[in-house]
Design a protein around this motif. Structure first.
Motif, PDB file in Angstrom:
ATOM      1  N   PHE A 148       0.384   7.265  14.350  1.00 32.10           N
ATOM      2  CA  PHE A 148       1.698   6.925  13.663  1.00 32.10           C
ATOM      3  C   PHE A 148       2.581   6.513  14.344  1.00 32.10           C
ATOM      4  O   PHE A 148       3.082   7.363  15.398  1.00 32.10           O
ATOM      5  CB  PHE A 148       1.917   7.765  12.204  1.00 32.10           C
ATOM      6  N   VAL A 149       3.481   5.470  13.928  1.00 35.54           N
ATOM      7  CA  VAL A 149       4.592   4.982  14.742  1.00 35.54           C
ATOM      8  C   VAL A 149       5.755   5.843  14.515  1.00 35.54           C
ATOM      9  O   VAL A 149       6.588   6.467  15.091  1.00 35.54           O
ATOM     10  CB  VAL A 149       5.041   3.507  14.621  1.00 35.54           C
ATOM     11  N   ASP A 150       6.124   5.967  13.004  1.00 35.03           N
ATOM     12  CA  ASP A 150       7.220   6.707  12.361  1.00 35.03           C
ATOM     13  C   ASP A 150       6.915   7.282  11.010  1.00 35.03           C
ATOM     14  O   ASP A 150       5.633   7.054  10.530  1.00 35.03           O
ATOM     15  CB  ASP A 150       8.338   5.866  12.495  1.00 35.03           C
ATOM     16  N   LEU A 151       7.761   7.979  10.216  1.00 33.09           N
ATOM     17  CA  LEU A 151       7.297   8.386   9.226  1.00 33.09           C
ATOM     18  C   LEU A 151       6.943   7.494   8.043  1.00 33.09           C
ATOM     19  O   LEU A 151       6.019   7.852   7.044  1.00 33.09           O
ATOM     20  CB  LEU A 151       8.692   8.988   8.819  1.00 33.09           C
ATOM     21  N   GLN A 152       7.757   6.144   8.015  1.00 34.65           N
ATOM     22  CA  GLN A 152       7.041   5.287   7.362  1.00 34.65           C
ATOM     23  C   GLN A 152       5.758   4.873   7.404  1.00 34.65           C
ATOM     24  O   GLN A 152       5.077   4.617   6.409  1.00 34.65           O
ATOM     25  CB  GLN A 152       8.201   4.265   7.323  1.00 34.65           C
ATOM     26  N   ASP A 153       5.367   4.745   8.769  1.00 36.05           N
ATOM     27  CA  ASP A 153       3.975   4.270   8.999  1.00 36.05           C
ATOM     28  C   ASP A 153       3.043   5.508   8.381  1.00 36.05           C
ATOM     29  O   ASP A 153       1.940   5.238   7.957  1.00 36.05           O
ATOM     30  CB  ASP A 153       3.741   4.170  10.576  1.00 36.05           C
ATOM     31  N   LEU A 154       3.475   6.756   9.018  1.00 35.20           N
ATOM     32  CA  LEU A 154       2.758   7.810   8.381  1.00 35.20           C
ATOM     33  C   LEU A 154       2.454   7.923   6.699  1.00 35.20           C
ATOM     34  O   LEU A 154       1.337   8.119   6.296  1.00 35.20           O
ATOM     35  CB  LEU A 154       3.323   9.246   8.740  1.00 35.20           C
ATOM     36  N   ASN A 155       3.478   7.435   6.077  1.00 33.95           N
ATOM     37  CA  ASN A 155       3.256   7.470   4.559  1.00 33.95           C
ATOM     38  C   ASN A 155       2.591   6.522   4.054  1.00 33.95           C
ATOM     39  O   ASN A 155       2.120   6.602   3.034  1.00 33.95           O
ATOM     40  CB  ASN A 155       4.897   7.594   4.013  1.00 33.95           C
ATOM     41  N   GLN A 156       2.628   5.273   4.646  1.00 33.06           N
ATOM     42  CA  GLN A 156       1.616   4.132   4.201  1.00 33.06           C
ATOM     43  C   GLN A 156       0.349   4.532   4.441  1.00 33.06           C
ATOM     44  O   GLN A 156      -0.382   4.370   3.685  1.00 33.06           O
ATOM     45  CB  GLN A 156       2.092   2.990   5.260  1.00 33.06           C
ATOM     46  N   GLN A 157      -0.073   5.307   5.582  1.00 31.63           N
ATOM     47  CA  GLN A 157      -1.467   5.810   5.635  1.00 31.63           C
ATOM     48  C   GLN A 157      -1.771   6.695   4.769  1.00 31.63           C
ATOM     49  O   GLN A 157      -2.844   6.832   4.315  1.00 31.63           O
ATOM     50  CB  GLN A 157      -1.502   6.112   7.312  1.00 31.63           C
ATOM     51  N   ALA A 158      -0.628   7.630   4.474  1.00 35.00           N
ATOM     52  CA  ALA A 158      -0.993   8.620   3.422  1.00 35.00           C
ATOM     53  C   ALA A 158      -1.348   8.219   2.254  1.00 35.00           C
ATOM     54  O   ALA A 158      -2.239   8.553   1.403  1.00 35.00           O
ATOM     55  CB  ALA A 158      -0.056   9.634   3.330  1.00 35.00           C
ATOM     56  N   LEU A 159      -0.702   6.977   1.661  1.00 36.52           N
ATOM     57  CA  LEU A 159      -0.891   6.386   0.452  1.00 36.52           C
ATOM     58  C   LEU A 159      -2.177   5.801   0.357  1.00 36.52           C
ATOM     59  O   LEU A 159      -3.003   5.708  -0.422  1.00 36.52           O
ATOM     60  CB  LEU A 159       0.065   5.459   0.174  1.00 36.52           C
ATOM     61  N   HIS A 160      -2.668   4.993   1.485  1.00 33.78           N
ATOM     62  CA  HIS A 160      -3.953   4.483   1.399  1.00 33.78           C
ATOM     63  C   HIS A 160      -4.866   5.662   1.447  1.00 33.78           C
ATOM     64  O   HIS A 160      -6.239   5.340   0.942  1.00 33.78           O
ATOM     65  CB  HIS A 160      -4.356   3.608   2.669  1.00 33.78           C
ATOM     66  N   TRP A 161      -4.852   6.842   1.965  1.00 35.39           N
ATOM     67  CA  TRP A 161      -5.640   7.967   1.954  1.00 35.39           C
ATOM     68  C   TRP A 161      -5.741   8.390   0.490  1.00 35.39           C
ATOM     69  O   TRP A 161      -6.586   8.776  -0.092  1.00 35.39           O
ATOM     70  CB  TRP A 161      -5.382   9.037   3.014  1.00 35.39           C
ATOM     71  N   CYS A 162      -4.662   8.621  -0.131  1.00 34.65           N
ATOM     72  CA  CYS A 162      -4.821   8.783  -1.378  1.00 34.65           C
ATOM     73  C   CYS A 162      -5.481   8.041  -2.503  1.00 34.65           C
ATOM     74  O   CYS A 162      -6.425   8.587  -3.290  1.00 34.65           O
ATOM     75  CB  CYS A 162      -3.242   9.051  -2.177  1.00 34.65           C
ATOM     76  N   GLU A 163      -5.359   6.749  -2.359  1.00 30.34           N
ATOM     77  CA  GLU A 163      -6.208   5.750  -2.770  1.00 30.34           C
ATOM     78  C   GLU A 163      -7.800   5.819  -2.585  1.00 30.34           C
ATOM     79  O   GLU A 163      -8.566   6.035  -3.611  1.00 30.34           O
ATOM     80  CB  GLU A 163      -5.889   4.458  -2.576  1.00 30.34           C
ATOM     81  N   ARG A 164      -7.992   6.416  -1.384  1.00 31.31           N
ATOM     82  CA  ARG A 164      -9.412   6.582  -0.992  1.00 31.31           C
ATOM     83  C   ARG A 164     -10.032   8.058  -1.437  1.00 31.31           C
ATOM     84  O   ARG A 164     -10.928   7.685  -2.318  1.00 31.31           O
ATOM     85  CB  ARG A 164      -9.494   6.406   0.406  1.00 31.31           C
ATOM     86  N   ILE A 165      -9.295   9.064  -1.533  1.00 30.62           N
ATOM     87  CA  ILE A 165      -9.826  10.208  -2.058  1.00 30.62           C
ATOM     88  C   ILE A 165      -9.759  10.236  -3.432  1.00 30.62           C
ATOM     89  O   ILE A 165     -10.547  10.907  -4.155  1.00 30.62           O
ATOM     90  CB  ILE A 165      -9.057  11.467  -1.463  1.00 30.62           C
ATOM     91  N   ASN A 166      -9.063   9.588  -4.150  1.00 32.93           N
ATOM     92  CA  ASN A 166      -8.678   9.448  -5.662  1.00 32.93           C
ATOM     93  C   ASN A 166      -9.987   8.571  -6.292  1.00 32.93           C
ATOM     94  O   ASN A 166     -10.131   8.561  -7.824  1.00 32.93           O
ATOM     95  CB  ASN A 166      -7.629   8.909  -6.165  1.00 32.93           C
ATOM     96  N   HIS A 217     -15.398  13.830  -6.949  1.00 29.28           N
ATOM     97  CA  HIS A 217     -14.871  15.017  -6.665  1.00 29.28           C
ATOM     98  C   HIS A 217     -16.154  16.086  -6.749  1.00 29.28           C
ATOM     99  O   HIS A 217     -16.812  16.125  -7.699  1.00 29.28           O
ATOM    100  CB  HIS A 217     -13.632  15.341  -7.660  1.00 29.28           C
ATOM    101  N   GLY A 218     -15.894  17.266  -5.902  1.00 27.84           N
ATOM    102  CA  GLY A 218     -17.169  17.944  -5.913  1.00 27.84           C
ATOM    103  C   GLY A 218     -17.153  19.015  -7.027  1.00 27.84           C
ATOM    104  O   GLY A 218     -18.287  19.543  -7.145  1.00 27.84           O
ATOM    105  N   THR A 219     -16.081  19.114  -7.850  1.00 30.20           N
ATOM    106  CA  THR A 219     -15.991  20.137  -8.720  1.00 30.20           C
ATOM    107  C   THR A 219     -16.196  19.420 -10.161  1.00 30.20           C
ATOM    108  O   THR A 219     -17.088  20.024 -10.889  1.00 30.20           O
ATOM    109  CB  THR A 219     -14.695  20.855  -8.939  1.00 30.20           C
ATOM    110  N   THR A 220     -15.515  18.271 -10.488  1.00 25.94           N
ATOM    111  CA  THR A 220     -15.707  17.827 -11.653  1.00 25.94           C
ATOM    112  C   THR A 220     -17.000  16.806 -11.881  1.00 25.94           C
ATOM    113  O   THR A 220     -17.324  16.346 -12.768  1.00 25.94           O
ATOM    114  CB  THR A 220     -14.439  16.982 -11.945  1.00 25.94           C
ATOM    115  N   GLY A 221     -17.452  16.232 -10.609  1.00 29.97           N
ATOM    116  CA  GLY A 221     -18.420  15.362 -10.580  1.00 29.97           C
ATOM    117  C   GLY A 221     -17.998  13.839 -10.980  1.00 29.97           C
ATOM    118  O   GLY A 221     -19.010  13.011 -11.030  1.00 29.97           O
ATOM    119  N   ASP A 222     -16.870  13.636 -11.198  1.00 33.52           N
ATOM    120  CA  ASP A 222     -16.208  12.532 -11.615  1.00 33.52           C
ATOM    121  C   ASP A 222     -15.169  11.984 -10.578  1.00 33.52           C
ATOM    122  O   ASP A 222     -14.457  12.612  -9.749  1.00 33.52           O
ATOM    123  CB  ASP A 222     -15.754  12.464 -12.987  1.00 33.52           C
ATOM    124  N   ARG A 223     -14.785  10.788 -10.455  1.00 36.28           N
ATOM    125  CA  ARG A 223     -13.554  10.127  -9.779  1.00 36.28           C
ATOM    126  C   ARG A 223     -12.336  10.605 -10.325  1.00 36.28           C
ATOM    127  O   ARG A 223     -12.301  10.305 -11.620  1.00 36.28           O
ATOM    128  CB  ARG A 223     -14.101   8.530  -9.678  1.00 36.28           C
TER     129      ARG A 223
END
Length: 407
Positions: free
Chosen positions: A249-267, A271-277
């Motif tokens: 990442f370049v800076d905190l803004q870049d890191l948070n943009q990647q973090a937001l895309h990651w949240c979209e992906r894992i959500n 899910h291993g416990t619920t069996g649902d998305r």
């Protein structure tokens, strides 16, 4: 049958080059016996030692009764045995009890499940990264997990203070599209100032005001009971182990943009416990609606002192304001990548956020008119020289009247 030690000596002598006849003569065994043991046709006798009685034997029935009662502490058992006349030591007692002691047990806990829209769990984590100079540094990460859907939101910040916490909470609620009824946290210093005499938390006044304004009920999990907010505890570890490793990442803004895309992906993964998305279960959360912007607008402002040279420090960067506001109190608001400086309800400067620490950002015409005003924003009280033609011509009657008044 020969014992193992004798058999080893037979092989040793054979390895030294001795003949079968010589080995038989030295050991006193027949040549056929020596030959068969060297060939491996016979096996050595397993030695058994006749057990001897111990001072503990007469007290073993008494010990068994105590063990049945769940007493496995050898110090306690030793004192009880001494009262019964035991004269032996502790070592033989420990060796005896060891075979009967049950395996160490971990107390079972009730799984902490919640209803839709009921709980959110929040926590801070500290993550490591390597900067451009090769130095290992830490960056705080805010993590919020909704209890029912397991939907996750993360955001990296410069600080772990109350203002960053409130800003991240607002961003998380906007991401989820609503507000849960209860927020569960540990005794983090960001929001909990301590515990009162009644064992109730003393909340940070700004956080308490914020929670009351949006209808959120804060709760603190029990001390040394991390399972009560295990979802976010695992979420922090998941960020450290699954998101951050290998990230560029370049800076905190870049890191948070990647973090937001990651949240979209894992959500959107199962899910291993619920069996649902989590994304699908989020629709069932039935969160309280987000209030109008005016209700939490003030919680996005951080108080700041404007320096004499017309700068406000925010996240390690100095942002300029018009010099006439130097020395005054103001507030800073960060919104959509911009930093705004406000004084008395008016935005006096707006800058695109800079993520490079120790940078200085000037505003347009920051020092315009400073020299003429000699550094003062308001006119200073002073006399003024006028020309002789501007002097008022008064009649002598006026002075006579003033003389009479004085008399």
């Amino acid at each position: 049958m020969l014992r193992s030690g004798i058999v080893i000596s037979l092989h040793t002598m054979r390895a030294e080059g001795k003949s079968i006849r010589e080995i038989a003569r030295l050991t006193g065994h027949s040549r056929n016996t020596v030959r068969r043991y060297l060939r491996g046709e016979f096996f050595p006798e397993i030695g058994t030692r006749k057990s001897r009685g111990s001072k503990l034997d007469p007290f073993k029935p008494f010990l068994q009764e105590r063990l049945q009662e769940g007493i496995y502490n050898c110090e306690v058992l030793f004192d009880l045995l001494r009262e019964k006349g035991y004269t032996g030591g502790r070592t033989i007692l420990k060796d005896y009890v060891k075979d009967f002691r049950p395996p160490k047990q971990v107390p079972a806990v009730l799984r902490y499940e919640t209803k839709p829209g009921e709980y959110a769990q929040v926590d801070w984590g500290l993550c490591d990264y390597v900067d451009l100079d090769g130095t290992v540094r830490k960056v705080p990460v805010f993590v919020m997990v909704l209890g029912y859907s397991r939907s996750t939101y993360i955001e990296f910040t410069k600080r772990c203070d109350i203002h960053s916490f409130l800003r991240c909470m607002i961003h998380a609620f906007e991401y989820f599209g609503g507000i849960p009824k209860v927020m569960l946290t540990d005794q983090m210093k960001t929001v909990v100032l301590g515990m009162g005499d009644d064992r109730k938390p003393r909340w940070h006044p700004l956080f308490a005001d914020f929670a009351a304004a949006i209808g959120l009920v804060p709760k603190v999990c029990k001390v040394r009971r991390p399972e009560t907010k295990g979802k976010v505890e695992r979420g922090v570890q998941y960020v450290k182990n699954n998101f951050l490793p290998g990230k560029r990442f370049v800076d905190l803004q870049d890191l948070n943009q990647q973090a937001l895309h990651w949240c979209e992906r894992i959500n959107r993964r199962i899910h291993g416990t619920t069996g649902d998305r989590p994304f699908d279960r989020l629709r069932e959360e039935k969160l309280s609606p987000i209030p109008s912007a005016e209700r939490w607008e003030k919680y996005l402002h951080e108080p700041r002192q404007i320096s004499r040279d017309g700068f406000v420090s925010y996240d390690g960067v100095r942002y300029g304001v018009p010099w006439r506001y130097s020395g005054r109190e103001g507030t800073v608001r960060e919104v959509n990548g911009w930093v705004e400086i406000w004084v008395d309800g008016t935005c006096i400067a707006r800058h695109q956020k800079v993520y490079r620490s120790r940078a200085t950002v000037f505003c347009e015409n920051q020092y315009a008119g400073l020299s003429t005003a000699q550094g003062y924003a308001y006119p200073r009280p002073q006399a003024r020289q006028i020309s002789p033609q501007q002097v008022e011509v008064r009649s002598l009657d006026v002075y006579e009247q003033l003389t009479e008044v004085g008399a």
